[in-house]
Write a protein that holds these residues in place. Structure first.
Motif, mmCIF file in Angstrom:
data_model
loop_
_atom_site.group_PDB
_atom_site.id
_atom_site.type_symbol
_atom_site.label_atom_id
_atom_site.label_comp_id
_atom_site.label_asym_id
_atom_site.label_seq_id
_atom_site.Cartn_x
_atom_site.Cartn_y
_atom_site.Cartn_z
ATOM 1 N N GLU A 59 1.199 -0.889 0.052
ATOM 2 C CA GLU A 59 -0.092 0.058 -0.204
ATOM 3 C C GLU A 59 1.216 1.433 -0.036
ATOM 4 O O GLU A 59 1.375 1.622 0.516
ATOM 5 C CB GLU A 59 -1.268 -0.097 0.919
ATOM 6 C CG GLU A 59 -1.555 1.206 1.086
ATOM 7 C CD GLU A 59 -3.397 0.926 2.441
ATOM 8 O OE1 GLU A 59 -3.771 1.524 1.979
ATOM 9 O OE2 GLU A 59 -2.754 0.302 3.266
ATOM 10 N N ILE A 60 1.190 1.725 -1.262
ATOM 11 C CA ILE A 60 1.464 3.509 -1.355
ATOM 12 C C ILE A 60 -0.155 4.819 -0.848
ATOM 13 O O ILE A 60 -0.233 5.010 -1.738
ATOM 14 C CB ILE A 60 1.646 3.784 -3.021
ATOM 15 C CG1 ILE A 60 3.436 2.387 -2.765
ATOM 16 C CG2 ILE A 60 2.739 4.775 -2.447
ATOM 17 C CD1 ILE A 60 3.584 2.559 -4.076
ATOM 18 N N HIS A 61 0.069 5.137 0.302
ATOM 19 C CA HIS A 61 -0.665 6.375 0.846
ATOM 20 C C HIS A 61 -0.389 7.978 0.075
ATOM 21 O O HIS A 61 1.032 8.319 0.464
ATOM 22 C CB HIS A 61 -0.641 6.516 2.159
ATOM 23 C CG HIS A 61 -1.963 7.695 2.689
ATOM 24 N ND1 HIS A 61 -3.237 7.362 1.778
ATOM 25 C CD2 HIS A 61 -1.696 8.740 2.587
ATOM 26 C CE1 HIS A 61 -3.903 8.461 2.532
ATOM 27 N NE2 HIS A 61 -3.275 9.063 2.830
ATOM 28 N N LEU A 62 -0.802 7.548 -1.356
ATOM 29 C CA LEU A 62 -0.151 9.241 -1.809
ATOM 30 C C LEU A 62 -0.794 10.636 -0.569
ATOM 31 O O LEU A 62 -2.143 11.186 -0.852
ATOM 32 C CB LEU A 62 -0.696 9.490 -3.420
ATOM 33 C CG LEU A 62 -0.637 8.271 -3.952
ATOM 34 C CD1 LEU A 62 -1.351 8.036 -5.568
ATOM 35 C CD2 LEU A 62 0.979 7.753 -3.853
ATOM 36 N N TYR A 63 0.465 10.985 0.320
ATOM 37 C CA TYR A 63 -0.372 11.786 1.146
ATOM 38 C C TYR A 63 -0.744 13.055 0.548
ATOM 39 O O TYR A 63 0.012 14.317 0.065
ATOM 40 C CB TYR A 63 0.351 12.041 2.207
ATOM 41 C CG TYR A 63 0.828 12.985 3.234
ATOM 42 C CD1 TYR A 63 -0.927 13.593 3.919
ATOM 43 C CD2 TYR A 63 1.192 13.659 4.005
ATOM 44 C CE1 TYR A 63 -0.740 14.270 4.756
ATOM 45 C CE2 TYR A 63 1.746 13.981 4.174
ATOM 46 C CZ TYR A 63 0.212 14.977 5.093
ATOM 47 O OH TYR A 63 0.415 16.014 5.962
ATOM 48 N N LYS A 357 5.669 10.303 1.291
ATOM 49 C CA LYS A 357 5.943 12.421 1.510
ATOM 50 C C LYS A 357 5.790 13.523 0.078
ATOM 51 O O LYS A 357 6.529 14.614 0.209
ATOM 52 C CB LYS A 357 6.702 12.962 3.172
ATOM 53 C CG LYS A 357 7.738 12.576 2.134
ATOM 54 C CD LYS A 357 8.702 12.612 3.394
ATOM 55 C CE LYS A 357 10.283 12.952 2.971
ATOM 56 N NZ LYS A 357 10.465 14.695 2.099
ATOM 57 N N GLY A 358 6.577 12.468 -0.793
ATOM 58 C CA GLY A 358 6.896 13.750 -2.161
ATOM 59 C C GLY A 358 8.458 13.696 -2.223
ATOM 60 O O GLY A 358 8.568 14.310 -1.085
ATOM 61 N N ALA A 367 2.874 14.932 -0.254
ATOM 62 C CA ALA A 367 2.917 15.425 -1.783
ATOM 63 C C ALA A 367 1.948 16.394 -2.386
ATOM 64 O O ALA A 367 2.655 16.802 -3.737
ATOM 65 C CB ALA A 367 2.802 14.225 -2.489
ATOM 66 N N TYR A 368 0.930 15.805 -2.430
ATOM 67 C CA TYR A 368 -0.274 16.138 -3.182
ATOM 68 C C TYR A 368 -1.393 17.406 -2.816
ATOM 69 O O TYR A 368 -2.346 17.600 -4.123
ATOM 70 C CB TYR A 368 -1.253 15.406 -3.190
ATOM 71 C CG TYR A 368 0.069 14.396 -4.545
ATOM 72 C CD1 TYR A 368 0.533 14.332 -5.166
ATOM 73 C CD2 TYR A 368 0.586 12.980 -2.937
ATOM 74 C CE1 TYR A 368 1.391 13.197 -6.044
ATOM 75 C CE2 TYR A 368 1.289 12.275 -3.623
ATOM 76 C CZ TYR A 368 1.544 11.775 -5.050
ATOM 77 O OH TYR A 368 2.940 11.086 -5.667
ATOM 78 N N ASN A 382 5.755 14.344 -8.155
ATOM 79 C CA ASN A 382 5.438 12.990 -7.543
ATOM 80 C C ASN A 382 5.110 12.007 -7.827
ATOM 81 O O ASN A 382 5.762 10.682 -7.799
ATOM 82 C CB ASN A 382 4.789 13.705 -6.296
ATOM 83 C CG ASN A 382 6.319 14.988 -5.529
ATOM 84 O OD1 ASN A 382 7.274 14.639 -5.973
ATOM 85 N ND2 ASN A 382 4.882 15.301 -4.962
ATOM 86 N N LEU A 383 4.318 11.974 -8.606
ATOM 87 C CA LEU A 383 3.153 11.317 -9.102
ATOM 88 C C LEU A 383 4.393 10.094 -9.885
ATOM 89 O O LEU A 383 4.576 8.629 -10.243
ATOM 90 C CB LEU A 383 1.610 11.081 -9.375
ATOM 91 C CG LEU A 383 1.110 9.922 -10.228
ATOM 92 C CD1 LEU A 383 1.053 8.803 -9.102
ATOM 93 C CD2 LEU A 383 -0.281 9.599 -10.711
#
Length: 520
Positions: A59-63, A357-358, A367-368, A382-383
């Motif tokens: 799991e990668i949380h795109l914060y 966190k980017g 990051a977003y 970042n993505l």
């Protein structure tokens, strides 16, 4: 005057009274009506999987709240306002120079959503444009009502609202299932099954990212191991050697564990396990945590395996399509997570969560969270870094998508119209992405498009009321993909699932999660 009770009690009644006393003391006995291993899918649920899944979860949380409009839910090339207010900025980004190895077509058609409208992928996702990846990728449309990060992050990472005692991440349920299996069969495992990788140089704000390691009502032994990723990680390995801890101290702790265990033995009358020990949740947690201490050397050996050690060095990489070189903490975490999940054996890791966190910090943090500033370049850069890292691991064979499901989560989306130079929070309609495991290519649900006939301007970018999912749906579907029954008391209830009805059985819902959410 009351009649004095007889001092003679038949054996059956004595066993019943003794069991009741044990229950009152906080102990518990197995029931013939439940599976001995927590999370096992009961036979009464019917067939959910023909073959029990053996799946790992990355799991990668795109914060910060990823914008879908330039990434995973773009309009078709040539459509008016393809990137919803940022067409010029996206067109100006130098994607062509990002990586010569990615020579995929410039167009990015993906699939039709639940309303039959085509969904395209934006240029920042280009590293994923490989048939072996796209054919195992599913975009899931979600919605909720929380605008603050503090409430949205726990909800999307656990499927439960703040204040719910069952608020727990996927890692807790997965750890609970496999440790329960081990305790049923013998001694606890020497190291965890679930890991959460937090960036060490990132001071967690009040946004409740700690929900990734929350255990809710699961036992203490279900807590994932938190590793702080960064330059200090090699130093952490030194603590695993437990230098200065004499063997006599370990022997004393083991003696205490054995003495406690012996106190739970009540002879043949209450022999509920082969060893004759009454089962106790509290002792199981204590025994498991003690085992983890003794297993520090095992974890050290896992991370420093001769010839194939874990990737522990923090890289500095060029951001693309933006300019500049940054510490690549997200890629560092993903590579370490993939290393852990590639291990084999009975006690191999099953779950790893990475907080993205980017490489570059967005104007609102994370990051977003691009309320302003260079929205297009920060979001895309970042993505792209996440997608590029995943592609490299897949191409190298480190990340096997037949055995691993990648879950890209984010707390909400961004507004479908510009807000100055950026976008604001938008929980009314956003996406999370599944790659690998049993999922098939497609879109589960639909976001309304203001370019479509009959869609008002006010509904543009919102999730279709009849065709979207809740965070709990996705979480329960992932557990189902792992062969774990999501309707245990510690996890989800039938009403938590958006398409449940009064007559829904657990088996019906698991099969619905499998087909409607996973597309399996």
């Amino acid at each position: 005057m009351a009649r004095r009770a007889s001092s003679v009690i038949d054996p059956g009644r004595r066993r019943t009274l003794a069991a009741a006393a044990i229950g009152a003391a906080g102990l518990w006995l197995p029931s013939a009506s439940r599976a001995a291993v927590w999370g096992s899918i009961p036979a009464t649920a019917g067939t959910v999987w023909a073959t029990p899944p053996d799946l790992r979860i990355l799991e990668i949380h795109l914060y910060g709240g990823l914008s879908m409009w330039e990434t995973f839910y773009a309009r078709a090339p040539g459509a008016a306002n393809r990137f919803r207010g940022f067409d010029a900025e996206i067109a100006a980004l130098p994607f062509a120079g990002c990586d010569a190895a990615f020579t995929d077509p410039a167009l990015s058609p993906f699939a039709n959503d639940a309303n039959g409208r085509p969904v395209h992928l934006g240029p920042a996702t280009r590293p994923l444009w490989k048939p072996a990846i796209l054919n195992k990728m599913r975009i899931v449309v979600l919605a909720h009502e929380f605008q603050p990060h503090e409430a949205a992050i726990p909800l999307t990472m656990t499927g439960q609202r703040l204040g719910n005692p069952k608020l727990a991440g996927l890692g807790a349920a997965i750890q609970h299932h496999f440790v329960s299996r081990d305790i049923e069969a013998g001694p606890p495992p020497p190291r965890p099954y679930s890991y959460v990788l937090w960036p060490e140089t990132f001071s967690f704000p009040t946004d409740n990212l700690q929900a990734s390691a929350a255990i809710g009502m699961h036992p203490a032994y279900a807590r994932p191991l938190v590793l702080k990723v960064g330059a200090g990680l090699p130093g952490f390995l030194g603590s695993l050697t437990r230098s200065g801890i004499r063997s006599e101290r370990d022997a004393l702790l083991r003696q205490y564990v054995d003495q406690y265990s012996a106190s739970l033995r009540h002879g043949s009358m209450l022999s509920t396990t082969p060893a004759g020990r009454t089962r106790s949740k509290g002792f199981a947690a204590f025994e498991s945590s003690s085992s983890m201490v003794f297993g520090a050397a095992s974890l050290h050996g896992l991370l420093t395996a001769p010839g194939s050690p874990a990737p522990l060095a923090l890289p500095n990489d060029a951001a693309c399509p933006s300019a500049g070189t940054f510490e690549n903490m997200p890629a560092h975490g993903i590579r370490l997570a993939a290393y852990l999940l590639a291990q084999t054996g009975a006690n191999a890791p099953r779950y790893a969560c990475v907080i993205d966190k980017g490489m570059q910090t967005a104007s609102g943090g994370g990051a977003y969270d691009t309320h302003g500033g260079a929205h297009a370049s920060v979001t895309s850069g970042n993505l792209f870094n996440i997608c590029k890292t995943l592609r490299e691991l897949v191409d190298a064979g480190t990340l096997d998508l037949s055995k691993t499901m990648v879950v890209l989560t984010t707390e909400f989306g961004r507004t479908p119209t510009r807000a100055g130079s950026g976008r604001d929070h938008w929980p009314e309609g956003f996406c999370q992405v599944l790659i690998g495991g049993p999922v098939t290519r497609g879109v589960s649900g639909a976001l309304l498009d203001g370019n479509a006939p009959g869609v008002s301007a006010g509904d543009d970018g919102r999730a279709d009321p009849a065709r979207h999912f809740r965070p709990a749906d996705l979480r329960a579907a992932i557990l189902t993909a792992c062969g774990i029954m999501p309707f245990e008391n510690d996890a989800y209830a039938v009403p938590d699932i958006s398409f449940s009805t009064a007559g829904s059985s657990h088996g019906d819902l698991m099969r619905g999660l499998k087909t409607q959410v996973l597309g399996a």
